[in-house]
Structures are given as structure tokens and as C-alpha cells.
Write an enzyme that holds these catalytic residues in place. Structure first.
Site, PDB file in Angstrom:
ATOM      1  CB  SER A  16      -0.956  -0.052   1.202  1.00 42.59           C
ATOM      2  OG  SER A  16      -1.900   0.972   1.148  1.00 42.59           O
TER       3      SER A  16
ATOM      4  CE  LYS B 227      -5.107  -2.245   0.699  1.00 40.54           C
ATOM      5  NZ  LYS B 227      -5.627  -0.877   0.821  1.00 40.54           N
TER       6      LYS B 227
ATOM      7  CG  ASP C 125       7.070   4.581 -11.881  1.00 38.41           C
ATOM      8  OD1 ASP C 125       7.692   3.506 -11.789  1.00 38.41           O
ATOM      9  OD2 ASP C 125       5.849   4.642 -12.096  1.00 38.41           O
TER      10      ASP C 125
END
Length: 551
Positions: A306, A331, A317
């Protein structure tokens, strides 16, 4: 119309009319405040609500046995949510406060950590600044009475101790303590207060210019703790940072956004959410972060979920740092918590999380909840936790970062540098010592008996880390205690795990003498992912993988 039916049938038919009107007005109100519910949806929901209410009344009026209506209603709600996804859940009124406590960052009580040893409540540590520390309670004190009632030797359970010691801020509790070297019981009157639950486990310098911060969850106080840790490390000469999110199951998402913001320059997307009834919403970095320059490594594993995945996904990224460890949990569903009329609540999934390049963090759950939660076992069984080559990604799951690095979707964050789980040191003997509480109990008893001598010999942690040795005699004493608890000594196993035992014992004793910073500074000598990070700082891996210090 009602004259030809019995009283119970009359009540039932009247009820049907009532719930129809009630749901009509309720759902009309919902429609007024939502643009996402269409007329047909309204009609369907109204019909199903009436259907469920009618069933409850039929059971109430006609069922052969006495029934617990609240219980079967709750079970029906739980079953319905289980059909949706693994993370939409029902929370009873009783459980709601307890579930929120770890994220809210505090509870109300007396501020001690305790263990029940030999059927006696023993203080392991007082929480700094808490009520117990203020009145002079010390590690090693044994709680004999609470409010004049005996609690020693009665086989008291942990939950019973918590009930007796916790209470509203400002209320008082009297505890009678037995202290080593003191003949009479010591009575302490403690005024309960808010007790902080820390989410940062450790902050220390891992190398001359490398700082280390371990975060166990994303709670209300996480960023205050994290920024204080950064400040401490910077003042100690930190240039590079290891952020340890291993086994961090997540928490408040705004804390994840704030943490990622500390590493990224202005206007970098951190994450975006989107669902069929939730329009796309993106969260971006702001102008100033506290660690936008300097090399960054984030440690993750299969227990990182999460909020942890949002931070590591954004770092990866944007080519801001390296992710080291194993693929994260996966998650990536967004829940909102909605209250129900009786004080209970539901956490309902409303959208999915996506990383800046468009990867869905959520792993598939179409095979059902049971299969979903057995995924970690499946990963182990198929070799993924041990070997990077066991993980196969189709081309459809490839994504490209701004620096043209390949990253992968499909659920979870795949690290840049994989470190397999070392199962060669698995030991049934070691496991038994831990599961039966022998290891912790042995270490605590040792510190309790030798605290003053240890503090005199090792006045600071640096001298302890350098000079304290867990020798063979120490290990033999541990084994003897284990045998008294029914754990037969296994010489071959002891030799196999000797180093692991020595380091774990030294770490536990360090925690009892100081705090968790010192525990992790010792214990991380066993953490292969952490050791790989330290090694990576000595290489040109950042340059090879297109990682830059800031963007």
C-alpha cells in the site's frame, strides 16, 4: 386489505411499506449528493435493500428458533464484502477504535511495554515522556497489584492487563511494584495520558556518510518522526540515505504522499487514483523536499504494501533512487471508511492506485480472497522469494521511466536489485526458542540481573557494540533454559545458527539497555537486503541504472 391476515402478517406487511418509504427517502438523499448514481442504479439498490429488510423480518416473525439478528446481519455484511475484493471490510463498533489506534499514532494509558514472565507482569520499558517514566517506574519492575487487586500468579492474560492499565486521559490508577533489591512493594499513582505509538523504529548512521531510517507503518505522526530523523542524520554528516520499508504494511496515504514529496522536486506526479465511479485524481510533489539531493535506496520485501508501494513506485518511476529487496505485496486498492448507523463502519474500495508511469500496484484477486492471501506462500513455493529468474513478466507489463529504464507492472513493485530470501539458516530449534518466548525471556532476565554492571561496563552504545560478546557459555545457558521449557538442545543446530543467535541476543539486550535504534543497528548485521544496500553505495550501480541524485 389487512383484515384477512394474522397479527404477525399485518406487522410484516406494514413493515414492507415502511422500509420502502424509508429507503426511498434515504436513496433520494444519496442521489442529491452524488453525480455517480444513475436512476437505474437507484431503482436496483432500493429493490435490493427492501429485499434484505424483508428477509430479516420474515426470519424474525416465522423462524423456528430464537435468533441473534445483529449477529446474522453482521455476518451477511461480511459475506457480501468478501465477494467484492480482499480489502473491503466490515468493522464492528467494538473493533473500530482498536483498529484506528495504530494509525492515529496514540492511545490513552500509563505508557509501559510489558511482558508476562513466570505469571508476573514485568515492565520491559517505559515509553519516554510517558506517565510511568515521570513517576519513576523502571524496566524490570514487576506489577503485583493494580488498584489494590492482586494480579500476580493468577494466570492473567495480556488483554486483561491492557484493560486494567488503559483508560481515559486524566484518570488515575495505582500500581504496586516489586523492585529488585527493595523489600517492600512500591506504590505508584499514575495519571493516564495520551501515549505515542511510534512509526519510525530506527534512525542511525549506517556508514560514515550513509543514514538509515526504518519506518514500520504510515501513521498520523510518521512524517514528524521521519523529518526529525532526517534532521538528526544530516547533522551527523549524512549524504546518502537507506529508507527501510520492509514489512511496512501501509497506513495513511497522505503520509505516503508527503514522504515521496521529500525526495522529488516540484510537480512530479507521485501517484494517481481512478475507479469506475471515482474520476482520475493525481497527487504531485510540491516545491521543497528535505532530501531531493543525495543517493537514495529504498528497501522492500513481500511484506511492503500500500503506502510503502506508493513511495517506492514513485522513487523508481522518476529514476530518483534504487529499490532493493523482493517484489512487494501488491496492495493498490483505495478504501474509504464509511460509518454505519450503529457506530460500526465499512472500509469500501473505491478506486485503484497507479504509479507515475501508469502501473497498477494491485495484484490480481479474481481467484477469490483465500487464493489472494495464499499468494505469498505460492511465491515461496514457486521459488520467487529465492530466485529472481523465477519471476516472468510478459511484454505487456513493461513500462519505461524517463531515463528509459524498464520497470514492470502486474502487481507490486519489482525491485531494481533483487535479494533472495535466505532459507539456508532455517532452524526448527531456533524457531522453538522464539515461539516459546525463551529467547526474549532469557535476554530480559539477564539484563534484569546485570543492568547496573552492564551500564557501568558499557556507558554508551558504541562501547557495547564493540565490546560485548555472546560467548559459548552464554549460549549454553540459553540452551539450558530452553531444556527446562521442553526444548531439547540440538548441538548441530546450535552450531549452524550460532552467528544468528549471537547477533539476535546482542540486539535484544541492546534494546533492553537503550532503545530500538540500537536493536536495529546490531540486528541489521543479519539483514541481507540492508547489507546489499551498503554494498551498492560502494559501486557505480546508480550510474549504470540511470539513477540521478536529483531531477
Amino acid at each position: 386489505m389487512l383484515k384477512d391476515v394474522g397479527d404477525s402478517e399485518k406487522k410484516y406487511l406494514i413493515y414492507i411499506k415502511f422500509i420502502s418509504m424509508r429507503h426511498y427517502f434515504l436513496l433520494f438523499a444519496i442521489v442529491l449528493f452524488s453525480n455517480n448514481i444513475k436512476a437505474q442504479d437507484f431503482k436496483n439498490i432500493n429493490a435490493q435493500a427492501d429485499k434484505f429488510g424483508s428477509l430479516l423480518q420474515l426470519i424474525n416473525f416465522y423462524y423456528v428458533d430464537t435468533i441473534n439478528t445483529p449477529k446474522i446481519t453482521e455476518e451477511a455484511i461480511v459475506a457480501m464484502l468478501e465477494k467484492l475484493d480482499p480489502h473491503s471490510i466490515y468493522i464492528s463498533k467494538k473493533d473500530l477504535k482498536a483498529m484506528n489506534e495504530p494509525l492515529e499514532g496514540n492511545f490513552e494509558g500509563i505508557g509501559v511495554q510489558f511482558n508476562i514472565l513466570y505469571d508476573t507482569i514485568t515492565v520491559v520499558a517505559t515509553i519516554p515522556g510517558g506517565p510511568s517514566e515521570k513517576v519513576g517506574i523502571q524496566a524490570g519492575d514487576k506489577i503485583v497489584k493494580i488498584d489494590t487487586i492482586n494480579v500476580a500468579g493468577i494466570k492473567i492474560k495480556n488483554e486483561d492487563v491492557i484493560k486494567k492499565l488503559r483508560g481515559a486521559k486524566g484518570t488515575k490508577v495505582i500500581v504496586s511494584m516489586q523492585r529488585k533489591g527493595v523489600t517492600e512493594l512500591l506504590d505508584f499513582t499514575i495519571t493516564r495520558d495520551k501515549i505515542p505509538l511510534y512509526s519510525v523504529d530506527a534512525v542511525y548512521m549506517a556508514a560514515p556518510t550513509v543514514g538509515y531510517i526504518k519506518v514500520n507503518r504510515f501513521a498520523q505522526t510518521t512524517m514528524d518522526e521521519f523529518r526529525a530523523g532526517l534532521k538528526k542524520l544530516k547533522s551527523a554528516g549524512m549524504k546518502d540515505l537507506i529508507l527501510d520499508l520492509q514489512d511496512n504494511g501501509g497506513g495513511y496515504l497522505n503520509m505516503a504522499f508527503e514522504m515521496a514529496d521529500e525526495f522529488l522536486t516540484e510537480n512530479k506526479m507521485i501517484v494517481y487514483t481512478e475507479g469506475i465511479k471515482s474520476p482520475k485524481k493525481s497527487y504531485s510533489s510540491t516545491k521543497k523536499g528535505e532530501f531531493e539531493k543525495g543517493r537514495l535506496i529504498v528497501l522492500v520485501d513481500e511484506g511492503s504494501a500500500s503506502a510503502s508501494e506508493i513511495v517506492s513506485g514513485a522513487v523508481q518511476d522518476w529514476d530518483r533512487g534504487l529499490i532493493i529487496g523482493r517484489r512487494t505485496f501488491g496492495k493498490g486498492l483505495v478504501q474509504n471508511q464509511y460509518p454505519l448507523p450503529d457506530g460500526s463502519a465499512v472500509r469500501l474500495t473505491i478506486a485503484r492506485y497507479y504509479t507515475p508511469v501508469g502501473r497498477s500496484i494491485q495484484r490480481p484477486y479474481g481467484d477469490g480472497t483465500e487464493s489472494y492471501y495464499k499468494d505469498l506462500y505460492s511465491r515461496f513455493k514457486h521459488g520467487e522469494l529465492n530466485n529472481r529468474d523465477s519471476i516472468k513478466f510478459p511484454d505487456s507489463l513493461k513500462y519505461v521511466t524517463p531515463n528509459q529504464r524498464i520497470v514492470y507492472g502486474g502487481g507490486g513493485i519489482m525491485p531494481d536489485i533483487f535479494v533472495g530470501l535466505d532459507t539456508t539458516k532455517n532452524s526448527a530449534y531456533f524457531g522453538s526458542l522464539i515461539r516459546k518466548g525463551v529467547l526474549n525471556q532469557f535476554c530480559f532476565n539477564y539484563v534484569d540481573a546485570n543492568r547496573n554492571d552492564l551500564k557501568k561496563k558499557y556507558p554508551d552504545f558504541a562501547s557495547y557494540k564493540k565490546g560485548f560478546i555472546v560467548d559459548d557459555a552464554f549460549l549454553n545457558n540459553l540452551a539450558a533454559v530452553g531444556e527446562k521449557e521442553g526444548i531439547k538442545k540440538d548441538e548441530a543446530e546450535m552450531n549452524k545458527i550460532k552467528r544468528e543467535l549471537q547477533i539476535q541476543i546482542k540486539a535484544i539486550i541492546a534494546r533492553d539497555l537503550w532503545k530500538s535504534d540500537e536493536f536495529y543497528e546490531v540486528f541489521n548485521e543479519l539483514n541481507e537486503v540492508y547489507l546489499k544496500a551498503l554494498e551498492t553505495f560502494k559501486t557505480d550501480s546508480f550510474k549504470k541504472m540511470g539513477i540521478v541524485e536529483s531531477k
